[in-house]
Design an enzyme around this catalytic site. Structure first.
Site, PDB file in Angstrom:
ATOM      1  N   ASP A 184      -7.673  -1.827   3.348  1.00 58.92           N
ATOM      2  CA  ASP A 184      -6.822  -2.637   3.177  1.00 58.92           C
ATOM      3  C   ASP A 184      -6.754  -4.131   4.309  1.00 58.92           C
ATOM      4  O   ASP A 184      -6.077  -5.123   3.525  1.00 58.92           O
ATOM      5  CB  ASP A 184      -4.752  -2.497   3.833  1.00 58.92           C
ATOM      6  CG  ASP A 184      -4.185  -1.117   3.089  1.00 58.92           C
ATOM      7  OD1 ASP A 184      -4.681  -1.318   2.087  1.00 58.92           O
ATOM      8  OD2 ASP A 184      -3.737  -0.657   3.728  1.00 58.92           O
ATOM      9  N   ASP A 197       0.761  -0.764  -0.167  1.00 60.48           N
ATOM     10  CA  ASP A 197       0.224  -0.328   0.061  1.00 60.48           C
ATOM     11  C   ASP A 197       0.683   1.141  -0.039  1.00 60.48           C
ATOM     12  O   ASP A 197       1.976   1.098  -0.062  1.00 60.48           O
ATOM     13  CB  ASP A 197      -0.958  -0.101   1.071  1.00 60.48           C
ATOM     14  CG  ASP A 197      -1.666   0.994   1.203  1.00 60.48           C
ATOM     15  OD1 ASP A 197      -2.437   1.737   0.583  1.00 60.48           O
ATOM     16  OD2 ASP A 197      -1.578   1.513   2.885  1.00 60.48           O
ATOM     17  N   ASP A 207      -1.960  -0.805   5.662  1.00 62.06           N
ATOM     18  CA  ASP A 207      -1.705  -0.476   7.185  1.00 62.06           C
ATOM     19  C   ASP A 207      -3.330   0.395   7.434  1.00 62.06           C
ATOM     20  O   ASP A 207      -3.937   0.244   8.758  1.00 62.06           O
ATOM     21  CB  ASP A 207      -0.897   1.033   7.757  1.00 62.06           C
ATOM     22  CG  ASP A 207      -1.372   2.641   6.904  1.00 62.06           C
ATOM     23  OD1 ASP A 207      -1.727   2.457   5.710  1.00 62.06           O
ATOM     24  OD2 ASP A 207      -1.567   3.331   7.526  1.00 62.06           O
TER      25      ASP A 207
END
Length: 641
Positions: free
Chosen positions: A537, A337, A533
């Site tokens: 996600d 990410d 995080d």
């Protein structure tokens, strides 16, 4: 001990100087030496027909505990054909054929190996035990009237204020009430450098106040604190076994009865197919029995994963089970990410542009004065930048209006100031606006009295170790890396280029991120990890072969879903986790090959009468101990923080 005695049970291994574990072996060794000294006279013949009594006495301190284990495993553990039974049969058989010293030696060396191995287990357990010992038993609660009382952390509720003295650990998560404070976070993150927290900043249970006493307003109950969450992860990790561990356990259940049957065949058949006395064939069957004990495999493999989990926790990496330690060693691709993972999630000012004839410092002073009226992250970033440049935000601001997703309008020194994105300024009729459509950074535009005055360019700051993190993954043999983000594709592409990431995709909604990740998994040649995080996600973390969450600032949903948690939010720890997994896998393979090769060698020697019970004992206990010591190399090979 040997094999799985210390796994799934509570062993008294808390004190590394616990001499009780050595007493049976010491007593047995003394009596064995006495028995040997009285066994033969100067003419080479036995001097006492009662010498066997000393050997029986030498046998009891080390033999009875093993017999007890064999009984308990068979009756209570429903595992009749266990490794302790192998040792018992072999030693009693040696007594039956008059090989008294060898009978004692089987159990004595086994007992010595047990004591040494328990100390080895303690070494692997040390870093995890240190983590378990950081839970404060009491804390000082400060009442509204200034009085104090001592309570257990579980009795402290959110909203209460606690005081922690220098050198003490924070008992719960909270917000710092002092102007600033310094904390040792090693137990949580593996970092040796103290962390400075400003007033209003978040502090976590397990941190140690290093410079002065601090007061903290509690935000979470004890059971939901960061420390409690970490402890639950560590305690649950040993319940999730790696495939190699599961295989060895199943293997041992089948292997042990087969070995006993073969030993019986050797003892029973050799006198009929060769010119052997029954005592000689029985002796060779006993040698086969002792050599075949699978202790080295059954002990060293779980211990290797245990040592790997311990080494990782010492580095601020929490594996939720040995199975994930095994899986991470197979990674072909790591997908990140962007925001909060490779970047800090905080905006930083990159550059300033001013209209012709506008003074940059004066413009920033006006912008900062207006932005100080907002709580938006971009506004805060501009104000912080001006503070760092000693630019004062001292203009008097009036009639402030904030438009969600647009910007701010205000009056200062009689002038109308509009600050925000390009759409907002166009809507407010600003003139002379440049074309920023090709700009990949976030642009905050300012107009004064309807005329364009300048712009501030901001970007999410890249974490200092992000570039090293990607390079380290390639060095560990990971072939592909990727970034998936909801941010603009142009921003994601720019970051991917800077970090040398091979694939990327931007402008993704949570569902789009799932689809993109699924395609990447289909194209990968091995396991795929996702590092994230945020709450959005969590679905991708669950899909991945190994889900890795940033545990410092990451959302609870991401942390709970992930298989591995990076406590200090450093992406470079992902490569460290891969290294720990691969070192663990390599050492497990070494132990399997070494143990089997050595045992097969001694078995062949025993078949030709070239190896006796002494060699068989070393092939069992000695090989098990060497395998254990090899497992502990994980701590040294991986290194500290």
């Amino acid at each position: 001990m040997c094999c799985n005695h210390c796994y799934g049970k509570s062993c008294d291994t808390a004190n590394p100087h616990n001499y009780k574990r050595w007493m049976p072996a010491i007593v047995s060794a003394v009596l064995l030496a006495a028995g040997l000294s009285f066994q033969y006279g100067s003419d080479g013949f036995a001097v006492s027909q009662y010498r066997w009594v000393l050997f029986v006495l030498a046998y009891l301190p080390v033999g009875l505990p093993v017999m007890k284990e064999a009984w308990e495993e068979g009756v209570y553990g429903k595992d009749f054909f266990n490794e302790f039974l192998l040792m018992t049969i072999a030693s009693i058989g040696a007594f039956c054929i008059g090989e008294y010293p060898e009978a004692v030696a089987v159990m004595l060396f086994y007992s010595v190996g047990e004591a040494l191995q328990e100390q080895a287990v303690e070494r692997a357990k040390g870093s995890i035990q240190a983590l378990l010992d950081v839970r404060p038993e009491t804390t000082t609660v400060i009442a509204d009237d200034g009085s104090s009382m001592v309570k257990h952390p579980s009795e402290v509720l959110p909203g209460m204020v606690v005081e922690v003295k220098t050198g003490e650990r924070l008992p719960l998560d909270g917000i710092l009430l002092d102007e600033h404070a310094s904390f040792d976070t090693a137990a949580l993150t593996g970092e040796s450098v103290p962390r400075t927290v400003e007033k209003g900043g978040s502090v976590l249970a397990g941190m140690i106040a290093t410079a002065s006493a601090v007061r903290v307003r509690v935000t979470k109950p004890f059971a939901d604190s960061a420390l409690s969450r970490i402890l639950r992860m560590v305690e649950e990790a040993n319940e999730r076994k790696a495939p190699a561990e599961l295989f060895i356990r199943k293997f041992a259940r089948i292997y042990t009865p087969v070995v006993i049957a073969l030993a019986v065949l050797i003892a029973a058949v050799l006198p009929f197919v060769a010119d052997f006395e029954f005592s000689e064939s029985l002796y060779r069957g006993l040698v086969f029995l002792v050599v075949s004990c699978p202790c080295a495999l059954v002990v060293s493999i779980p211990l290797s994963y245990f040592a790997g989990i311990g080494a990782a926790s010492r580095n601020g990496i929490l594996f939720k089970g040995g199975n994930y330690l095994s899986e991470i060693s197979k990674l072909d691709m790591v997908v990140f990410d962007k925001t909060g993972t490779l970047t800090t999630g905080h905006f930083g000012v990159k550059r300033i542009e001013t209209a012709s004839g506008t003074d940059e410092e004066s413009l920033l002073s006006i912008i900062a004065s207006v932005e100080a009226m907002s709580t938006h992250p971009i506004a805060k970033a501009i104000v912080e930048y001006c503070k760092s440049k000693n630019i004062k935000a001292d203009y008097a601001v009036e009639a402030v209006e904030e438009s969600a997703g647009g910007g701010l309008k205000a009056f200062t020194a009689g002038r109308r100031v509009v600050i925000g994105n390009m759409s907002f300024l166009m809507q407010e009729g600003a003139k002379g606006l440049p074309d920023f459509s090709s700009e990949i950074d976030t642009v905050v535009v300012c107009s004064i009295d309807g005329e364009y005055s300048g712009a501030v360019f901001l970007a999410d700051e890249v974490k200092p170790d992000s570039k090293d993190a990607v390079a380290a993954l390639y060095a560990e043999g990971v072939k592909k890396t990727a970034i998936l983000s909801g941010d603009k594709s142009a921003i994601v592409a720019d970051l991917a280029k800077k970090l040398r990431v091979t694939q990327f995709a931007g402008d993704l909604l949570p569902s789009g991120k799932v689809d993109a990740f699924r395609r990447m998994m289909q194209d990968a040649d091995g396991a795929v990890a996702f590092v994230g995080d945020g709450i959005n996600d969590a679905p991708v973390l669950a899909m991945s072969n190994v889900g890795i969450a940033m545990g410092g600032l990451g959302s609870d949903a991401a942390i709970e879903t992930a298989d591995v948690v990076i406590q200090d939010d450093k992406p470079s720890k992902v490569a460290k986790a891969v290294r720990i997994g691969r070192v663990t896998k390599r050492i497990v393979a070494q132990n399997i090959v070494f143990a089997i090769a050595f045992k097969v060698g001694v078995l062949l020697l025993g078949a030709f009468g070239l190896a006796g019970l002494w060699e068989a004992v070393f092939a069992d206990v000695g090989v098990a101990l060497l395998a254990v010591l090899n497992a502990l190399r994980i701590q040294w090979v991986v290194g500290g923080k």
